[in-house]
Scaffold this motif. Structure first.
Motif, PDB file in Angstrom:
ATOM      1  N   PHE A  14       0.806  -1.236   0.000  1.00  0.00           N
ATOM      2  CA  PHE A  14       0.000   0.000   0.000  1.00  0.00           C
ATOM      3  C   PHE A  14       0.834   1.278   0.000  1.00  0.00           C
ATOM      4  O   PHE A  14       0.291   2.349   0.228  1.00  0.00           O
ATOM      5  N   LEU A  17      -0.144   4.250  -2.103  1.00  0.00           N
ATOM      6  CA  LEU A  17      -1.470   4.823  -1.849  1.00  0.00           C
ATOM      7  C   LEU A  17      -1.361   5.895  -0.765  1.00  0.00           C
ATOM      8  O   LEU A  17      -0.385   5.935  -0.027  1.00  0.00           O
ATOM      9  N   PRO A  18      -2.371   6.738  -0.668  1.00  0.00           N
ATOM     10  CA  PRO A  18      -2.403   7.652   0.474  1.00  0.00           C
ATOM     11  C   PRO A  18      -2.425   6.844   1.763  1.00  0.00           C
ATOM     12  O   PRO A  18      -2.806   5.666   1.760  1.00  0.00           O
ATOM     13  N   LEU A  20      -3.249   4.849   4.963  1.00  0.00           N
ATOM     14  CA  LEU A  20      -4.474   4.159   5.361  1.00  0.00           C
ATOM     15  C   LEU A  20      -5.052   4.826   6.604  1.00  0.00           C
ATOM     16  O   LEU A  20      -4.311   5.261   7.476  1.00  0.00           O
ATOM     17  N   THR A  21      -6.370   4.872   6.673  1.00  0.00           N
ATOM     18  CA  THR A  21      -7.007   5.347   7.908  1.00  0.00           C
ATOM     19  C   THR A  21      -6.959   4.214   8.928  1.00  0.00           C
ATOM     20  O   THR A  21      -6.692   3.060   8.570  1.00  0.00           O
ATOM     21  N   ALA A  23      -9.402   2.809  10.355  1.00  0.00           N
ATOM     22  CA  ALA A  23     -10.426   1.817  10.018  1.00  0.00           C
ATOM     23  C   ALA A  23      -9.900   0.860   8.950  1.00  0.00           C
ATOM     24  O   ALA A  23     -10.129  -0.349   9.006  1.00  0.00           O
ATOM     25  N   GLU A  24      -9.164   1.419   7.994  1.00  0.00           N
ATOM     26  CA  GLU A  24      -8.609   0.560   6.934  1.00  0.00           C
ATOM     27  C   GLU A  24      -7.517  -0.338   7.483  1.00  0.00           C
ATOM     28  O   GLU A  24      -7.417  -1.514   7.115  1.00  0.00           O
ATOM     29  N   LEU A  27      -9.055  -3.259   9.233  1.00  0.00           N
ATOM     30  CA  LEU A  27      -9.544  -4.315   8.341  1.00  0.00           C
ATOM     31  C   LEU A  27      -8.409  -5.208   7.848  1.00  0.00           C
ATOM     32  O   LEU A  27      -8.573  -6.422   7.736  1.00  0.00           O
ATOM     33  N   GLN A  28      -7.266  -4.604   7.558  1.00  0.00           N
ATOM     34  CA  GLN A  28      -6.123  -5.413   7.149  1.00  0.00           C
ATOM     35  C   GLN A  28      -5.686  -6.335   8.286  1.00  0.00           C
ATOM     36  O   GLN A  28      -5.364  -7.504   8.066  1.00  0.00           O
ATOM     37  N   GLU A  30      -7.550  -7.460  10.743  1.00  0.00           N
ATOM     38  CA  GLU A  30      -8.558  -8.517  10.862  1.00  0.00           C
ATOM     39  C   GLU A  30      -8.291  -9.629   9.842  1.00  0.00           C
ATOM     40  O   GLU A  30      -8.365 -10.818  10.155  1.00  0.00           O
ATOM     41  N   ALA A  67      -8.702  -6.991  16.110  1.00  0.00           N
ATOM     42  CA  ALA A  67      -7.743  -5.972  15.678  1.00  0.00           C
ATOM     43  C   ALA A  67      -7.524  -4.886  16.730  1.00  0.00           C
ATOM     44  O   ALA A  67      -6.491  -4.216  16.718  1.00  0.00           O
TER      45      ALA A  67
ATOM     46  N   TYR B   6      -8.353   3.155  -6.957  1.00  0.00           N
ATOM     47  CA  TYR B   6      -8.204   1.986  -6.106  1.00  0.00           C
ATOM     48  C   TYR B   6      -9.332   1.974  -5.096  1.00  0.00           C
ATOM     49  O   TYR B   6      -9.996   2.989  -4.876  1.00  0.00           O
ATOM     50  N   ILE B   8      -9.917   0.186  -1.142  1.00  0.00           N
ATOM     51  CA  ILE B   8      -9.476  -0.691  -0.063  1.00  0.00           C
ATOM     52  C   ILE B   8     -10.706  -1.047   0.742  1.00  0.00           C
ATOM     53  O   ILE B   8     -11.521  -0.154   1.020  1.00  0.00           O
ATOM     54  N   PRO B   9     -10.892  -2.311   1.111  1.00  0.00           N
ATOM     55  CA  PRO B   9     -12.070  -2.640   1.926  1.00  0.00           C
ATOM     56  C   PRO B   9     -12.100  -1.785   3.180  1.00  0.00           C
ATOM     57  O   PRO B   9     -11.061  -1.567   3.802  1.00  0.00           O
ATOM     58  N   GLY B  10     -13.284  -1.274   3.515  1.00  0.00           N
ATOM     59  CA  GLY B  10     -13.401  -0.488   4.732  1.00  0.00           C
ATOM     60  C   GLY B  10     -13.123   0.977   4.525  1.00  0.00           C
ATOM     61  O   GLY B  10     -13.235   1.767   5.442  1.00  0.00           O
ATOM     62  N   ALA B  11     -12.763   1.361   3.300  1.00  0.00           N
ATOM     63  CA  ALA B  11     -12.500   2.776   3.057  1.00  0.00           C
ATOM     64  C   ALA B  11     -13.785   3.561   3.258  1.00  0.00           C
ATOM     65  O   ALA B  11     -14.855   3.106   2.868  1.00  0.00           O
ATOM     66  N   PRO B  12     -13.691   4.726   3.910  1.00  0.00           N
ATOM     67  CA  PRO B  12     -14.895   5.522   4.102  1.00  0.00           C
ATOM     68  C   PRO B  12     -15.442   5.917   2.743  1.00  0.00           C
ATOM     69  O   PRO B  12     -14.687   6.253   1.842  1.00  0.00           O
ATOM     70  N   ARG B 122     -17.171  -7.989  19.794  1.00  0.00           N
ATOM     71  CA  ARG B 122     -17.085  -8.357  18.377  1.00  0.00           C
ATOM     72  C   ARG B 122     -16.809  -9.826  18.161  1.00  0.00           C
ATOM     73  O   ARG B 122     -17.263 -10.412  17.187  1.00  0.00           O
ATOM     74  N   LYS B 123     -16.054 -10.479  19.080  1.00  0.00           N
ATOM     75  CA  LYS B 123     -15.666 -11.863  18.820  1.00  0.00           C
ATOM     76  C   LYS B 123     -16.320 -12.861  19.782  1.00  0.00           C
ATOM     77  O   LYS B 123     -16.598 -13.979  19.411  1.00  0.00           O
TER      78      LYS B 123
END
Ligand code: ADP
Ligand code: MG
Lengths: 146, 325
Positions: A14, A17-18, A20-21, A23-24, A27-28, A30, A67, B6, B8-12, B122-123
């Motif tokens: 990545f 790319l800009p 990651l937040t 939240a992103e 997710l990675q 997780e 996470a 692009y 990314i999963p979870g991107a706002p 969550r889990k």
């Protein structure tokens, strides 16, 4: 020639790319946890491409289910080293794999001066080339201070 | 500005980013939002866990009642949220008090599942620890140790057995205090990430809370686990045997009842745990009884039945015969 056109270190996933937040990033993390990887946090202020082993921030985290644990560790590391590079690494301990499966930068210094190409003349006109990080001209801990 | 190529999963979701249209199949959130308690229970399957709790655990009526109350609070909270009535997320840290073997650990496991079904963790896993897992041996050892446990528990429930051992008033530099402070901080700031359940004897827990008011104020639910009545213990014994494909032979049930009456009066009686241990020893005696009969063909009946002798072989009976009552 521009050696550092984007002004950004490009190592690991990545990195073109800009940033990651959180939240992103979560997710990675997780995704890695679901595959059974152990995450760890590493930091450095010497991002030379040959500097493979960065400093470990705490132990690798085995047996995590969520996470949030990794992000808590990352938050601690950012608090301690706000001006360092920080990356998350996922270790796959599967027998026969036993290596890093994911790695990406999650914290960068404000300014990234990049690398210069140094030429050394040896044996007549022969040139040796090496990559030199401008930041390392300053002592550790002061390299990316504003 | 051009939209990024692009994703990314979870991107706002960027407002006005038509480049990535929302999948048409996704229903509007309002359409599926539950409106009745029954719908929430069915959708989350929390109802099933509650029924399972009722069915599989003997006795414990007050505990089951309290858990129902908590579940009710959470379900109503969910309904409120689906109507847009936001409230602060409820504090879910709990304290289970009661004597050993009264089912605290067992109920905590179920609680973790209920909280998971209702979406409050969550889990839904349970990490059970004691003082030794949290407190270190030397300066600087405790914080990383406690943090490591907390990280493992995130997304689930952290169950701290005999939590009062964290606080040792006789030693003012005890590292337990450090663990308590880290716990308090996480219990307050990361409520969405984990639920803490403290467990232990009622009176010692009281003392612990008296010296740690910060801990008391962060715990919303105190649940007391009563000792089991002898009938409950007998019923628990039968359930345990059933699960392991054993049963009481004729007269053995009465013998076990008698055993319980004697055992309850002895020191170190640990409710359901003592029952489990007594049954384990009875199985041992049954095995050696059968082992001695080298030439007998053993049928399913022989192998599954605990006889009166297997129960009466216990030391408890011998002690009762010699000791004056
Ligand atoms: N109400 C019950 N019904 C059936 N089994 C029970 C019940 N309560 C406890 N047990 C059994 O007793 C044992 C001890 O229970 P546990 O939850 O570990 O007690 P505690 O944590 O309070 O010491 C476990 O094996 C559990 O399965
Ligand atoms: Mg227990």
């Amino acid at each position: 020639m521009m050696t550092n056109p984007t002004g950004r270190l490009t190592q690991g996933q990545f990195s073109f790319l800009p940033d990651l937040t959180d939240a992103e990033i979560a997710l990675q993390v997780e995704y890695g946890l679901k595959r059974g990887y152990a995450w760890s946090v590493e930091y450095t202020d010497d991002p030379h491409p040959r500097n493979t082993y960065w400093e470990m921030y705490g132990m690798p985290m085995f047996d995590l289910k969520d996470a949030a644990g990794v992000l808590a560790e990352l938050a601690e590391c950012r608090k301690t080293f706000p001006d360092h590079y920080i990356r998350l690494m996922a270790f796959d301990s599967t027998r026969g794999v036993e290596s890093v499966a994911m790695s990406f930068i999650v914290n960068r210094p404000k300014g990234e001066p990049g690398f210069g190409l140094a030429r050394q003349e040896v044996n007549g006109r022969t040139l040796r080339y090496t990559v030199h990080s401008y930041a390392t001209e300053r002592p550790e801990r002061e390299r990316y201070r504003r | 500005m051009s939209t990024p190529l692009y994703s990314i999963p979870g991107a706002p979701v960027v407002a006005g980013a038509e480049a990535t249209p929302a999948p048409a199949a996704a229903p509007a959130p309002e359409a599926s939002a539950p409106r009745t308690v029954g719908e929430v229970l069915a959708e989350t399957q929390a109802g099933r866990v509650l029924e399972e709790l009722d069915r599989s655990l003997v006795g414990l009526a007050p505990v089951k009642g309290r858990i129902r109350d908590i579940a009710a609070l959470l379900v109503i909270d969910k309904l409120r949220v689906s109507l847009g009535l936001r409230a602060e997320s409820p504090s879910l840290h709990m304290c289970f008090t009661g004597n050993p073997g009264t089912g605290k650990t067992t109920v905590a496991l179920r609680m973790a599942e209920i909280l998971h079904r209702l979406g409050y963790v969550r889990k839904g896993h349970l990490v059970a620890v004691t003082r030794d897992d949290l407190v270190g041996q030397y300066i600087g050892h405790t914080a990383p140790k406690t943090r490591e446990v907390l990280k493992k528990a995130m997304g689930g429930v952290l169950f701290i057995d005999e939590a009062y051992y964290l606080y040792r008033p006789e030693n003012e530099r005890d590292y337990g205090q450090e663990a308590i402070e880290i716990l308090l901080q996480v219990m307050e700031n990361q409520r969405d990430d984990l639920v803490v359940i403290l467990a232990g004897y009622h009176d010692r827990m009281e003392t612990f809370f008296r010296s740690n008011p910060g801990m008391r104020s962060r715990i919303a639910h105190h649940i007391d686990f009563p000792d089991y009545a002898p009938e409950d213990l007998l019923c628990i014994a039968e359930r345990m045997l059933e699960q392991q494909h054993y049963r009481f032979g004729s007269g053995a049930r009465a013998a076990f009842e008698e055993y319980l009456a004697l055992r309850i009066r002895q020191p170190q009686f640990a409710n359901a745990r003592s029952v489990r241990n007594a049954l384990d020893r009875a199985r041992l005696r049954q095995a050696s009884r059968l082992f001695a009969e080298r030439d007998r063909a053993l049928g399913a009946d022989d192998l599954t039945t605990l006889s009166v002798a297997d129960i009466r072989g216990s030391r408890v009976f011998a002690a009762a015969a010699t000791a004056p009552l």
